[in-house]
Design an enzyme around this catalytic site. Structure first.
Site, PDB file in Angstrom:
ATOM      1  N   SER A 133       0.834  -1.206   0.000  1.00 43.30           N
ATOM      2  CA  SER A 133       0.000   0.000   0.000  1.00 43.30           C
ATOM      3  C   SER A 133       0.862   1.246   0.000  1.00 43.30           C
ATOM      4  O   SER A 133       1.959   1.266   0.578  1.00 43.30           O
ATOM      5  CB  SER A 133      -0.890   0.001   1.257  1.00 43.30           C
ATOM      6  OG  SER A 133      -1.504   1.255   1.446  1.00 43.30           O
ATOM      7  N   TYR A 158      -2.522  -0.075   9.967  1.00 44.10           N
ATOM      8  CA  TYR A 158      -2.657  -0.673   8.633  1.00 44.10           C
ATOM      9  C   TYR A 158      -1.361  -0.521   7.849  1.00 44.10           C
ATOM     10  O   TYR A 158      -0.843  -1.483   7.271  1.00 44.10           O
ATOM     11  CB  TYR A 158      -3.818  -0.011   7.885  1.00 44.10           C
ATOM     12  CG  TYR A 158      -3.886  -0.393   6.418  1.00 44.10           C
ATOM     13  CD1 TYR A 158      -4.229  -1.683   6.039  1.00 44.10           C
ATOM     14  CD2 TYR A 158      -3.604   0.546   5.427  1.00 44.10           C
ATOM     15  CE1 TYR A 158      -4.283  -2.036   4.697  1.00 44.10           C
ATOM     16  CE2 TYR A 158      -3.667   0.203   4.088  1.00 44.10           C
ATOM     17  CZ  TYR A 158      -4.000  -1.087   3.727  1.00 44.10           C
ATOM     18  OH  TYR A 158      -4.052  -1.427   2.404  1.00 44.10           O
TER      19      TYR A 158
END
Length: 337
Positions: A133, A158
């Site tokens: 990501s 995350y």
């Protein structure tokens, strides 16, 4: 394609996973899809994506409802299946949700990623492409983000789990010489997208006459990347496993492990996205301006030089084209509910 034998796709009922599976099967490649169908967002949307694939591709698509963080069940379920490539796109997504439910990220993104690496090791796969990501860049001020930049100051759990996935992958590439490619996705949008993403939330509220929540008073920039461009990049990577030749790869590894940014190479002002969305909806938005949210960043912008150089990746969909396509799909989808 690298292989005409089956490809294992995790997160196959998710947004990117379903789109990648569709593109693979459209080329005649059988797909074994797994997804735990959790309720992070409406399970009905995941079921609709899965059922659409099954209806279109029939026997090319094999689906197992399965949580890859459960190693025993993962191994037992896939034991009779044959595949040479893994596209690992399943994960617990979302920056803000990681503040509410950190254990979901530990289970899926840490334990689950190790399980997929172990599966790749046991099966001696030809290549595993996995999802990272853009959030790994944290609050980096230098734009655009390049894979050579430091990425060791995450601002959300995350992001930390995605960086950990890259580090664990580097270890497996070193110890077991597994060809691995990590893709740092930048704000993917389009038809069949996720309801927790800004574009879906904005469209839903605009079309129902409710105000939209705009963080950091609208002073946000994102590298919005259309799903078809993302899928093209993923498929190009599948065909190019990093060589075990001791040469430096994208991201700096000398093992068979590459890291790439996969984005649109355009950082759009959030207020411009809202303008395009208003035009597509035919409705003016009522704005509720709010401060920056914890764990969020002001800007993302992908330097895609490495991916373009190695694969020919050339994203071609500006938001002026992609956003109206999403709105058209969204109107149709909502009418079916």
């Amino acid at each position: 394609m690298l292989s005409q034998s089956a490809i294992l796709v995790t997160g196959a009922a998710g947004f990117i996973g379903a789109a990648v599976a569709e593109a693979l099967m459209a080329k005649g490649t059988p797909v074994i899809g797994i997804d735990n169908m959790n309720d992070y967002y409406a399970v009905s949307l995941k079921e609709a994506r899965r059922d659409r694939l099954a209806a279109r591709f029939g026997n090319l698509f094999t689906f197992h409802q399965l949580d890859f963080s459960d190693m025993d069940r993962l191994t037992a379920t896939l034991e009779p299946c044959r595949f040479e490539v893994i596209v690992h796109l399943g994960a617990q997504a979302g920056v803000r949700y990681s503040l509410e439910n950190p254990q979901a990220y530990v289970t899926s993104n840490l334990a689950g990623h190790v399980n997929m690496l172990e599966l790749a090791r046991a099966r001696q796969v030809a290549h595993m492409v996995y999802a990272s990501s853009s959030s790994v860049y944290g609050g980096n001020a230098k734009l655009p983000f390049a894979v050579e930049d430091r990425a060791d100051h995450p601002v959300s759990l995350y992001a930390a789990t995605k960086k950990a996935d890259e580090l664990m992958s580097e270890t497996y590439a070193h110890l077991f010489r597994i060809p691995l490619t990590g893709l740092r996705f930048f704000t993917v949008y389009g038809p069949w997208g996720r309801p927790d993403m800004a574009l879906w939330k904005f469209a839903e509220r605009i079309l129902s006459g409710r105000p939209i929540e705009v963080y950091n008073q609208g002073e946000m920039y994102r590298d919005f990347t259309y799903i078809d461009d993302i899928v093209g990049g993923v498929l190009a990577c599948i065909d190019r496993p990093p060589a075990d030749d001791g040469q430096e790869k994208a991201g700096g590894s000398i093992k068979p492990h590459s890291l790439y940014n996969i984005g649109n190479h355009r950082s759009e002002h959030l207020m411009r996205l809202i303008e395009v969305l208003e035009e597509a909806c035919g409705v003016r938005a009522e704005l509720q301006l709010l401060p920056m949210q914890p764990g969020d960043v002001e800007a993302t912008y992908a330097d895609i030089t490495a991916l373009t150089s190695d694969t020919g990746y050339t994203p071609s969909t500006p938001i002026e084209v992609g956003v109206p396509r999403f709105v058209d799909w969204y109107r149709g989808y909502v009418r079916t509910l």
